[in-house]
Motif scaffolding. Structure first.
Motif, PDB file in Angstrom:
ATOM      1  N   ILE A 100       7.781   1.996  -3.204  1.00 10.84           N
ATOM      2  CA  ILE A 100       6.867   2.999  -3.318  1.00 10.84           C
ATOM      3  C   ILE A 100       7.513   4.084  -4.109  1.00 10.84           C
ATOM      4  CG2 ILE A 100       5.510   4.714  -2.016  1.00 10.84           C
ATOM      5  CD1 ILE A 100       4.264   2.060  -2.108  1.00 10.84           C
ATOM      6  N   HIS A 101       6.829   4.548  -5.395  1.00 11.68           N
ATOM      7  CA  HIS A 101       7.692   5.322  -6.289  1.00 11.68           C
ATOM      8  C   HIS A 101       7.095   6.867  -6.431  1.00 11.68           C
ATOM      9  CE1 HIS A 101      10.354   2.349  -8.161  1.00 11.68           C
ATOM     10  NE2 HIS A 101       9.206   1.375  -7.562  1.00 11.68           N
ATOM     11  N   TYR A 102       5.867   7.207  -5.676  1.00  9.52           N
ATOM     12  CA  TYR A 102       5.253   8.440  -5.746  1.00  9.52           C
ATOM     13  C   TYR A 102       4.151   8.617  -4.810  1.00  9.52           C
ATOM     14  CZ  TYR A 102       1.521   6.296  -8.403  1.00  9.52           C
ATOM     15  OH  TYR A 102       0.531   5.431  -8.812  1.00  9.52           O
ATOM     16  N   LEU A 103       4.082   9.964  -4.424  1.00  9.05           N
ATOM     17  CA  LEU A 103       2.703   9.918  -3.798  1.00  9.05           C
ATOM     18  C   LEU A 103       1.424   9.848  -4.758  1.00  9.05           C
ATOM     19  CD1 LEU A 103       1.452  10.637  -0.796  1.00  9.05           C
ATOM     20  CD2 LEU A 103       1.704  13.193  -1.697  1.00  9.05           C
ATOM     21  N   ALA A 104       0.430   9.032  -4.666  1.00  8.28           N
ATOM     22  CA  ALA A 104      -0.635   8.816  -5.345  1.00  8.28           C
ATOM     23  C   ALA A 104      -1.556  10.077  -5.337  1.00  8.28           C
ATOM     24  CB  ALA A 104      -1.434   7.249  -4.971  1.00  8.28           C
TER      25      ALA A 104
END
Length: 540
Positions: free
Chosen positions: A139-143
């Motif tokens: 998981i690379h970011y808060l969508a």
């Protein structure tokens, strides 16, 4: 492996003939060689800076098979749609499926599941779920933080999700349609650092001044390229390209490569355009994707020229995944997960007792997600409100697919149907069943086709019926992506033969329940004013 071409070095802003050596998935060496203008051009691969893979109606592995043909090597993917249907299981599904093919899927943690409390979704992701996801390397970011009122007003749950993301040092995607001035300042100061929802130059310019990166969106329904592309002249470091939502027929034809070609046709600087298409997403999201530099991951493409950007070959981690218009990614067996619990409907379920002839009408705009609320006249028969096809005011319904409940019914303009109805279980963001039609019988038949298939898009007209089944979460097919694209083309053609003048009737339909985009929308609980964030009456 060694490959020769005219290398486009974006950081150095130069083009030279070179030979690159690839070893174990990385670029081991780049050597300048004798100039040869006949060689193809070598570029970093294209990146879609914001997309919901589910909106292609394809699972990630199939999306990848189509996208690589157009030179796409990576996506910033928000699994928000499947999360609204299946929760954490849905996010896990997307990650696992995407890992089975050679493609860079960079998933985010969906921040707004459900998107609002004014609709029925199939699941909920709370702060603990966000903590679980954000702690993971996949998981690379808060969508996209779609709850802009909660962000602006510092809602505790919203701020907790933002705080968690900041704790892990991961960026926060924004979603702030139409926000300007003080509201935009409050939104940006809370943490969101990108926005893909701008539909005017003025709005995007204001957000850039606040430090936001702007993803210029050109999808199957929302098209903002023409309004925003001039921003790249003065702010090339702040621009990215994205599709947001791309239906399978459009994905089969092109992707980010189309935006690059259009920008060049408009006279935009080559290196600025490629920076937006290739490098800016890598920098903003800290992605392990190659920039066509020594020791990078071997993620690059060969194109015939720097005008049309026709892709000759696509490489990901040194593996050739597409060549001359053909995908080289092998199909995998796709599992099916779903969440569908409602029974067949009757035509009288869609009847509305008339309280007058004047109603609030959702105005669908081709190429836009915003839907102004207007007034219109409906027909009355036997005391019931009916569609008025002559004035293009048709009945629209949203049917709860997670539990038994009466359908919500309102009216909409610009779908243009002269006969029958169309329906879909792709209905952002909760993915209940949404349908538009000229009469209750047709609407009921279209809805029931979806219920029987436990998901899909359907069209009925007279004795003709079509359905494209979407068994994965009711929003994706488990079949071959190219076959899905062909089936979608057929049902899209049928909708247009029924009278719709919209460029993409089903994509437009899918956004008519998206409450976080103003002005007037319909959820399974009723007609909703997106400016005031409250329900309103159908009748005036």
């Amino acid at each position: 492996m060694k490959i020769q071409g005219n290398l486009v070095d974006i950081p150095a802003r130069e083009i030279y003939t070179a030979e690159i050596e690839v070893l174990e998935g990385k670029i081991k060496e780049i050597q300048r060689i004798k100039e040869n203008p006949n060689l193809p051009f070598l570029l970093p691969g294209f990146i879609d800076a914001h997309v919901h893979v589910e909106s292609s109606m394809l699972v990630p592995s199939e999306f990848a098979r189509l996208a690589v043909v157009h030179g796409t090597v990576a996506t910033i993917s928000d699994p928000h749609e499947i999360a609204n249907v299946c929760g954490m299981e849905g996010v896990e599904y997307m990650i696992a499926n995407g890992k089975q093919v050679p493609f860079h899927f960079f998933f985010g943690a969906p921040s707004c599941v459900p998107a609002t409390p004014f609709e029925t979704a199939g699941a909920e992701l709370d702060a603990d779920n966000i903590e679980n996801l954000m702690s993971r390397p996949e998981i690379h970011y808060l969508a996209e933080m779609m709850n802009w009122p909660g962000t602006v007003n510092r809602d505790p749950l919203v701020m907790e999700k933002i705080r968690i993301s900041q704790k892990y040092g991961k960026p926060i995607d924004g979603h702030a349609p139409g926000l300007k001035g003080e509201l935009a300042e409050k939104y940006v100061s809370a943490g969101p650092s990108t926005d893909h929802e701008c539909f005017t130059y003025e709005e995007a310019f204001g957000k850039i001044k606040l430090g936001m990166k702007i993803s210029i969106r050109e999808g199957s329904a929302a098209k903002n390229f023409e309004a925003l592309i001039d921003l790249i002249d003065d702010y090339p470091e702040m621009i990215m390209f994205c599709s947001d939502d791309k239906h399978p027929d459009n994905l089969a034809i092109g992707h980010i490569n189309e935006l690059v070609a259009r920008a060049i046709t408009k006279g935009k600087d080559l290196f600025d355009v490629l920076r937006a298409a290739c490098l800016n997403p890598i920098s903003h999201y800290s992605l392990p994707v190659g920039k066509l530099q020594k020791d990078d991951s071997a993620d690059f493409i060969l194109v015939k020229d720097l005008k049309k950007f026709e892709v000759i070959a696509t490489y990901i981690k040194g593996q050739k995944v597409a060549e001359t218009g053909k995908t080289l990614i092998t199909r995998i067996k796709n599992e099916v997960i779903n969440n569908f619990h409602t029974s067949l409907k009757k035509p009288e379920d869609f009847q509305v007792k008339a309280k007058g002839t004047k109603v609030r009408v959702i105005e669908a705009l081709d190429g836009q997600l915003i839907t102004p609320g207007i007034e219109g006249d409906i027909l009355i028969k036997n005391g019931f409100a009916e569609s008025n096809p002559e004035k293009d005011i048709l009945k629209i319904t949203v049917v709860n697919r997670y539990q038994e409940a009466p359908p919500a019914v309102a009216f909409i303009k610009n779908f243009g149907l002269k006969t029958g109805a169309i329906a879909s279980s792709v209905g952002h963001d909760s993915h209940n069943i949404i349908a538009v039609g000229v009469d209750d019988e047709s609407i009921c038949r279209a809805v029931n086709l979806i219920i029987e298939a436990k998901g899909g898009v359907s069209a009925v007209s007279g004795d003709k019926e079509q359905i494209l089944p979407l068994p994965v979460g009711g929003i994706m097919s488990d079949e071959d992506g190219y076959k899905v694209a062909e089936a979608y083309t057929r049902i899209d053609r049928m909708a247009k033969e029924m009278g719709s003048k919209l460029n993409s009737p089903f994509m437009t339909l899918s956004f008519m329940a998206l409450l976080v985009i103003p002005d007037l929308k319909l959820s399974d609980k009723g007609l909703f004013n997106g400016q005031k964030f409250e329900f309103c009456d159908v009748f005036i």
